[in-house]
Every structure is written in C-alpha cells, then in structure tokens.
Scaffold this motif. Sequence first.
Motif, short mmCIF file in Angstrom:
data_model
loop_
_atom_site.label_atom_id
_atom_site.label_comp_id
_atom_site.label_asym_id
_atom_site.label_seq_id
_atom_site.Cartn_x
_atom_site.Cartn_y
_atom_site.Cartn_z
N THR A 172 -13.85 6.90 -1.45
CA THR A 172 -13.51 8.31 -0.96
C THR A 172 -12.83 9.30 -2.17
OG1 THR A 172 -11.60 7.99 -0.23
CG2 THR A 172 -13.36 7.73 1.45
N GLY A 173 -12.03 8.60 -2.96
CA GLY A 173 -11.34 9.59 -3.90
C GLY A 173 -11.42 9.01 -5.27
N ASP A 228 -15.40 -1.89 -2.29
CA ASP A 228 -14.46 -1.07 -1.63
C ASP A 228 -13.09 -1.56 -1.55
OD1 ASP A 228 -13.59 1.15 0.15
OD2 ASP A 228 -13.27 -0.42 1.76
N ARG A 238 -13.51 9.02 -7.45
CA ARG A 238 -14.27 9.76 -8.60
C ARG A 238 -13.54 10.60 -9.21
NH1 ARG A 238 -20.29 10.40 -6.25
NH2 ARG A 238 -20.42 8.35 -5.30
N ARG A 281 -2.01 14.35 -10.60
CA ARG A 281 -3.20 14.94 -9.96
C ARG A 281 -3.92 14.23 -9.10
NH1 ARG A 281 -8.14 14.61 -11.55
NH2 ARG A 281 -7.55 13.26 -13.31
N ALA A 282 -4.12 12.89 -9.59
CA ALA A 282 -5.14 11.90 -8.79
C ALA A 282 -4.39 10.52 -9.05
CB ALA A 282 -6.48 11.98 -9.29
N ALA A 283 -4.29 9.93 -7.79
CA ALA A 283 -3.77 8.31 -7.96
C ALA A 283 -4.86 7.64 -7.16
CB ALA A 283 -2.53 8.27 -7.41
N ALA A 284 -5.33 6.38 -7.84
CA ALA A 284 -6.54 5.80 -7.40
C ALA A 284 -5.95 4.20 -7.21
CB ALA A 284 -7.76 5.86 -8.01
N ARG A 307 -2.29 -6.66 2.54
CA ARG A 307 -2.08 -4.97 2.42
C ARG A 307 -1.42 -4.59 1.06
NH1 ARG A 307 -2.13 -1.29 7.30
NH2 ARG A 307 -3.86 -1.92 8.38
N GLN A 341 1.33 9.38 -5.02
CA GLN A 341 0.92 10.60 -4.82
C GLN A 341 1.79 11.73 -4.59
OE1 GLN A 341 -1.65 9.29 -1.76
NE2 GLN A 341 -3.65 9.01 -2.92
N TYR A 391 -10.47 -1.78 0.35
CA TYR A 391 -10.00 -2.49 1.80
C TYR A 391 -10.71 -3.66 2.07
CZ TYR A 391 -7.42 1.76 1.52
OH TYR A 391 -6.60 2.64 1.20
N GLU A 417 0.77 -1.12 0.00
CA GLU A 417 0.01 -0.06 0.01
C GLU A 417 0.84 1.25 0.05
OE1 GLU A 417 -3.80 -1.84 2.53
OE2 GLU A 417 -2.59 -0.21 3.35
#
Lengths: 251, 850
Positions: free
Chosen positions: B112-113, B195, B115, B84-87, B207, B78, B197, B71
């Motif tokens: 949570t992130g 989700d 989108r 800009r965004a890492a998912a 993890r 990031q 997790y 993880e």
Amino acid sequence: MNKAAALVPLVLLTAAWAQDARAIVEESQRRGRASSQRYEGVLEVIGAHAKVSKKSWQSFRLGSFGESKAIIRFTAPADVKGVALLVINHPDRSSDQWMWTPAIGRDRRIALQDRSTRFFATDFSFEDLEERDVNQFDYRLTGEEAIDGAPCWRIEARPRQGKVSQYTLSRVWIRKADYVAALYENLVKDKVARRLHETDIRNVQGIWTAETLEMTDLRRNSRTILRIEKLAYNVPMKNDDFTVQALRREQ
Amino acid sequence: MILLRLISWPYVRKHLLRSVLTTAGIVLGVALLVGMQGANRSVLAAFNQTVDRIAGKAQLQVTAGESGFAEDVLERVQAVPQVRAAAPVIEASVETGLKGQGKLLILAVDMTGDRSLRDYDFENGDEDVIDDPLVFLAQPDSLIVTREFAGRNGLGAGSRVAFDTMEGPRQFTVRGVLKAGGMAAAFGGNLGIMDIYAAQKVFGRGRHFDRIDIGLAEGVSLEQGQAALEKALGPGFNVEPPSGRGRQFESLLGIYTTAMSISSLFALFVGVFIIYNSFAIAVTQRRAEIGILRALGATRGQIRTLFLGESAIAGLIGSAAGVALGLAFTRSLAGFTGQLMEAIFGVPQNTREILVDPRFLLVALVLGVATSMIAAFVPARNAARVEPVQALQKGKYQVLLAGENRTRRRAALLALALSLGCLALSRYRPLFYLGYLLTVTAALLLAPFLSLELARLLRGPLKWLRPIEGSLAADSLIQAPRRTSATVSALMLSLALAIAHGGVSLASVQSIQEWMAGTLNPDLFVSTSETLAARDFRFPAAMEGELEAVPGVADVQPVRTARVHLGGKPVMIVATELGRVYRHIHRTIIAGDAQTMDTLAPEGKGVVIGENLSVLQKLHLGEIIELPTPSGPLRLPIVGIIRDYSNQLGAVFLERSVYVRYFQDDTVDLFRVYVKRGAAGEEVRRQIVERLGGHRRLFVLSNREVRDYVTGVANQWLGLTYIQVLVALMVAILGIVNTLTVSISDRRRELGVLRAVGGLRAQIRGTVWMEAVAIGAIGLALGTATGAVFLYYEVQAIGKDIAGTPLAYQFPFGIVALLVPVILIAALISAVLPAETAVRSSLVEALEYE
C-alpha cells in the motif's frame, strides 16, 4: 487615474469572489451534513485494456465533514470479502487510515506519505477518500459553467501550506440548484491527473446526493465507477464501531 | 627492437618448450590471482547489486542487527519530519523446489505504500499482471515473481509455487510478474515479492520487521536525515545508506579474501624463481652470443635492456594467458565462494553475473610483467657484466664462487639473527611479520648453499643405487648449483606453504572437533534450516513446550542467534538459557572462573564471550561491553571468556531472558534437544517430525549430522587454500621440468660423449631421472624444514591477528609422508620428456654442439 487606483476594483472583485467560493463550498458541505451515512457500493474498475473488475462494499460513516469516521468493508468477490478500511478524519490534519485483511488476521496503518497511491487498484487514491476541510484550502471562484446541463459554479481549491496533498490544485463544479458537486478535476503540476464525475443526483432523506461517481485516471487511461445503493442517512451508529479493535472484531 | 628480433626471437624459437614452461609459472600465478579476485569480486558485486536494486530509491535503512525490531518502530520513524517515506521490509530466502533454480529471495513489503520507494515495473501495467492488488493484499499466498524467473519456470499469473513456511509447506499463487531489469534483476532474477504481513507468518517473524527503508524529504541531506533518525531512535538502531549492508558483507568476506589474496600472491612469488632460473640459464647459454654482441659494440645497457625486454614480453604473454585462464575459472570459483559464504554466514548468494574490474585485470597484467622483470633483473644485470673474453669460458659461470657463497651465508645468518630478535619482540605485531619476512629471506639465501651440500650428501646414496647414473646425476647438480638452486627454492617455498597450510588445517580441524565434542553434545538439533547458519525462518517460543511434550525428550534448550555490531564488526549474539546449557557442556575457560560465570551470566548480570572476540577486539575479563539493542544500549560486564568456534568474528553469549527483553524478540533459531537415558534418538527424532513437522518447517538433525556438517564446512574452507597450494606445487614442478630441459641442452655435448664412449640410452635416461629425483629430494628436505618454521608463523598469525583463536603447533607428519612420494613421482614424471630428448638427440649433432 494612476495604475494603482485602476487595480482597486479588480482586487476587490477577486476578494469578493474568493469569499463567495469558500461560502459555496461550505454551503455544499452543510447541505450534505448528516449524523451518519450508510450505503452499499458497487465498484467497477475499467482498465486501460478494457479489462473490467467488480467489487462490492458496504460503507458506514459517523459524523460529517472534517470530523467523521468511516469504515468501508468489502463484501465481494469472495477473495476480498472482509477486507476493511477505517478512515478517521481530523479537521486540522490528514486523516488516519487503517486496513484490515482477515485472511492474514492483521491490520496495517496506511502511512501519510503513501496516500497518493491507488486505493486497492481503483482509480481513487487513498487521499481521494478523505474529506476536505475547508480550512485546509484556499478557494477561488473562476467562473460558471454547465455540467450535464446543470448550471454550476467553477471553483479552484489550492491546498494551503502545511496540507500534505498529491494535488497542486483542484477544480470543482458545484451545481447552483442543489449545491452538489458535479465534477472535480485534480491537477498535478498543471495537468489534470484525475477527474471525478458525479451523476444520478437524487434527494435522499432531504439530502441531495450523487449516486454514481466515475473517477477517471487520465495518466493511466482507466476509470472506476462507484454506484451507490441502499443509501440511508442518520442511521443509529456507535462510536465504538469505528475503531481499529472494531475493524478486527467484525470479520 | 632489432636485437629482440635478431637475437631473442631465434633463441625463443629454438627453445620453445622451455619458453612455454617459463611463462607457465606466470600464467598459473596470474590465473589464480584473477580467478580468486574475480570470484570474490563477483560474489560481493552480486550481493551489492541485490542490495542496491531492492533498495530502490531508499536513501537510508534502519536496522537493529539481525534481530529486527517491533512494528511500532515504523511509526516512530514516520513521525520524524525529515522522513518523506518509510517502508518496512522483511528479507529472506527460500528453496522453491524448482529444479536447478536455487533459492528465491523474498522481499516482503507493504504494497500500500512501498511504491513511494521502489518502482514496481509490472508487465503491461498493474492491472494486467497484478491481477488485483486488493486480492494480492488480502490473500496471504500472494507472490510476485520476475519475468526472468517466470520464463525459466513456465510461470504466469495464477501459477503456483511451493515452498516451506513456518506453518509447514504451502502453495503460493503468482499474482504479478515484474518486468525484466531494474529491481527484477536483483539476486540473479530469483526475486519474489510478498506482502510483509503475510511474510511475518511465513517466516515466523512475529510482529517484527527486519528493517525500514527510508526516503528523505526534499532538501534534507543524508547526514541530516541520519542524524535525525539516530536521535529519534536511540543508539540501538543502525541508520545507514543501503551501501552499508555491502560493507558488512565485505567484512564477513574479509578473512576469506585476505587468505585467498596472500596465497595467490604466493603462487606468483614462486613463479619468480622459475623465471629467474630460466633467465639465469639463458644468460649462461648465450654468453658467447653476448660476448660477440659486446665485441661488436653493444653497450652494457643494451644487453640489459635486451634481457629485460625479453622478460617483459614473456611476462606480458604469460599474464595475458593467465588473465584468460583466470577468467575461465572465475565462474566456478564464484559459485564455490558463494556456497561457502552461505554455509558459513547464512547469507544467501546468487552470483549469475561475473563482474571483473578491468582495472584489476590491468593490475594483474602489470603484476605479471613486473614479476617477470623483477625475476629477470639479476640475470639481465649479470648478462650486461659479461666480458667478451670471459664469455668463451663455458661452464665457469655455473659454479658458485666460494666468496659469493660466503656472502650469502653471512647475509642469511644476519637475517636469521634479526628474525629471532623480531620474534622476541613479537608483541609489536609489525615486527613479528618483519621477522617472518626475514626468515623467508634467510631460507632463500641459504637455499643454494644447502642445495649444494645436500647434493654432495646425496652423491653417495645415488652412486650406491646406480654407480654410473647416480654419480653423473649428483655431479651434474654439484657442478652447476646455480642451474638448480632457483628450482629448489621454488619447490622449497611451495612445499613449505603446503606443510604450513596442512599444519594449520590439522590444528583447526582438531580444535573444532574438540570444541564440538564439548559443546555440541545434544542428541538432536531442531533447526529452521538444514545449514544451521541460515536464519531466514524462526520458530515461535511456544515450540519449546511442544518439544518437551514429545516422549523421550529430557531437555530442550532454545537458542537464538543474531548478528549485531560491536566495535564496528558484525559479531554473533548467542542467546540461550545459559544455566541449562552450562549443565550439559564442557567449556574450555580462557579467562574467569566457572562459578562466577555460572552464577552471573544466567542471572543476566554479565556476558560470556568467545576467545576470538576477546583477541580480535582486545576485550578483557571484567570489561563492560555495550550491545546495541532496539530498547537502547545493553551494558554488561564480561564475566567469562571461553574457547569458541561458533562464529569467525566472535560470539557473545547472553542469557535468553535478557535478549528477549532488550531485543523484544522471543523467536528461536535452534533447539538443542537431549534425549532421556534409555530412549532411542532415532525414535525421538521420528516423533518430533511426526508431531511438529506437519505444521512447521523444521529440520531434526542428529548429533553426528551436525558434527559432520560443521567439519564439512571447515574442510570446504580449508580445501580452497589447497587449490592454491596445488598451483604453487605445479609451478614448482614446472620448474623441475624447466631445469632438466636446460640441463639436458646444457650437457648435450657431455651426454653425446658419454654415448660415444659406449654409454647406453638406458643409462642416459637413468641419469636424467635420478637428477630429477635428487632435485625433488633436496626440495623436499628444504621444504619440510622451512615448512616447520612457516607453520609456526602461520599458527601465530592466525591465533593473534586473523582468527583470534589460538591453534596448537602440530607438525603435519601425515602430509609430509604424502608429499614425499607425490613430489618424487612428480619429479620423475617431469623428467620423462627431457630424458627422452636426451636419448633421442643425434650423436653427431651433440658432439658438434658449441
């Protein structure tokens, strides 16, 4: 009189108003300052189709503007009980946020780039939960106006370069009588995206505090009402209770 | 155009059956080509579409092979300013048990992130369908499904869907429904969002994340972002646009696509001979007509154009019908291909949409027309050369002139000599394939001569069998070798293909069985999936102890397999406790010695690689290979090369402790379990299921089941090539029908005279039947001989260039024994209709013919 000379009083006036605006915001923050804060909140989300959902939480905050640490822990309904959010604010950069979900037994870091998203289906975004450091914004006093019958200063706050924000501009109305912010309007590209209306302003342990906060998301046409109960300031709290380990510990 | 209408059309109408049979070759060839290509394309497009749709706005993806990564890599990603965004993402497929729904692809993300990279278009807005995003995150049983999937299964918010997890079977609650279209169309609509997790627990990922999807900051180019991420993460990570996954899958599909394309083209090639035959016969039959046209002033060019025009039209009609037939087959072939890919590579497939490239259909049409025109070129040229006087001399043309025969033989000998030369220099691979081509050419050049000689040889036995019918049938073949030579060539090539494929299959299955006997010798296999290839779920390392505690278990060997990139190709890492494994298995060592291998590899001081990897990537003993890992490059020498069939693109056997350290992954895909002497395997299996099955998803397979499964997959793979062999045989049999039909109409007068002088209908029928059987027998003889040579080339090509695993040359006597009656019976059946035509035609008309 040449044109340049004619502009001098205007420039001086603007500078004076700018100075006043920042001073007003600083004073507002100073008056709200406390070593700690604790309350129980009841959150009511009223969706676009009038669907209502309710949640309760407990909020703990240690320190104040710019350098505070806060934990929000949900207490109801049963299927979200124990979910918690830890926010660590920094004076010079955006806050760090972690979320704890007890049923999965995991904490997750909420990335900086994701703070524009909604805070657990409410009309608050994660960014809205951050405390605003005066040094990260440029302020301008743009006039005076009454909100709920109380005279207010109308101030514009624009994020400075380097400050990551979903908003391009915020307007805040601060009550002249007690320096409590009565209304916020947060704009995205010249359009009001969210409006926060603060009411039920009471003096709690010498600090004037709004006990009802109503956030409206104008793009989604939904609103969230947060009612603050059992508010107390300067309650003894330990630094160790505001860590990711503590978040995991207190299920 | 006028000639086509006035001359060609009446001829086609008169010989409608033959015209249909002529185009049938093209129809089948094109149908196979379109069907196979369409199926492959659809499977690949479905995969790419799924990748593309679930990638959303992600511009880059960070992966580390199939092992995933810890993880903390997310924070490193990031922290890169260009990001800009890492998912983070976990992707896996599950069986829901919902009837007829197949697998559900689970895309696990952090809602949570996420989108900021993907559009989650929920029905009626978020709050109505994701009942409560906080509940979605808080409850590990949360699932979002698509409108399509929900509709098909009558699901709505609050409905329950069950599937197995690493903690045993669980019920999941639908807490959101995605609108149709966009991301919801991925994997044929069988998409579930979970989700990330929660998914770590469901799929036993610990993890770890499978990958991170990246959105770049404004103004940052793809190259800049890629370079920045590669620099920040180091060489163990792969930073690529989402399309890179499609390319990886394409390289897995590569061997299969190549094999299918070659076989499809071969079927079309066989069709060439049928068309050639038909047109050659048509030219012969219409010599008088051509002579008249020439006498009336038609130029040679006009005659040539007339025949080429006919062939183009026949090709166009045949190709169009072939395209239609191919499209009709595409769906079932795509389903088969998808299943095969999943069984072999563990990559889940859901091909609901059939995507056919119109440009490819056009190519298929052009190819069909071109094939037809190429086949007709020589007959058209011959037609153009016809002199009016010569045209009246019927029958002369069917005879192969001695000079012509000699030239062909000389050319064939030259081709053979050159092919032998190429074979001697076969280390230069293009020369090897040139040699193959020259061998095919030599076989084709020799076919007419050999057909004639074999027909002469057959005359005696045929006459002995049936004095009148046998003599007439043999004489028919001897007098008109040109009429049969193309059909014999087509049959010869088809049978050669069947024999070569049969030999390869035989050798492959035998090699795999030998390998299985030596290496797949545990009594039981405890796997996360029924197929062994799927790696969606993983066992925790602690399960080794749990298995060892089961009464009757003697030894437990954990195995983790994961694909990584080596030399630009996805190869398989097989991480296990090599020392323990080597004590139980019998390896075929190709390079290196057992002692060095058994010392260095278990100590993590080297790797052992599969023979195919060594051949395909030209890796040698002692050479250092560099494996990309999340902890940086792992450089180890090759301390041994062994025969291995565990992965088509090659495998690297690595000591498990080294894998765990470098890949930061201690999960397990498979446990090899040996049962104590005297203990009953079935009882141990029952105990394992009873003790562990309740709280874990596991499949306990017996040695026999695993071997049957592997053999089944190998047969499935080889089975598809047989479909093509079958088509090639069908084309060749059509050729026999065609030849006989022509033969009957050509000899109509002759057969009429026979009947007039007292020949019985049964004798006429018998003559045609024997002619057909003779063609079949000649084809069989030539095909068997040619097949023996083709088999050599195929074995060499597979061993050195395609699979990298040498196969033993084993002539498939069993298959030949099977082909003999099949072809002779098929030839006999194909003679039924022409024979009946011959016996039922009017005697007067037959005598008046010509």
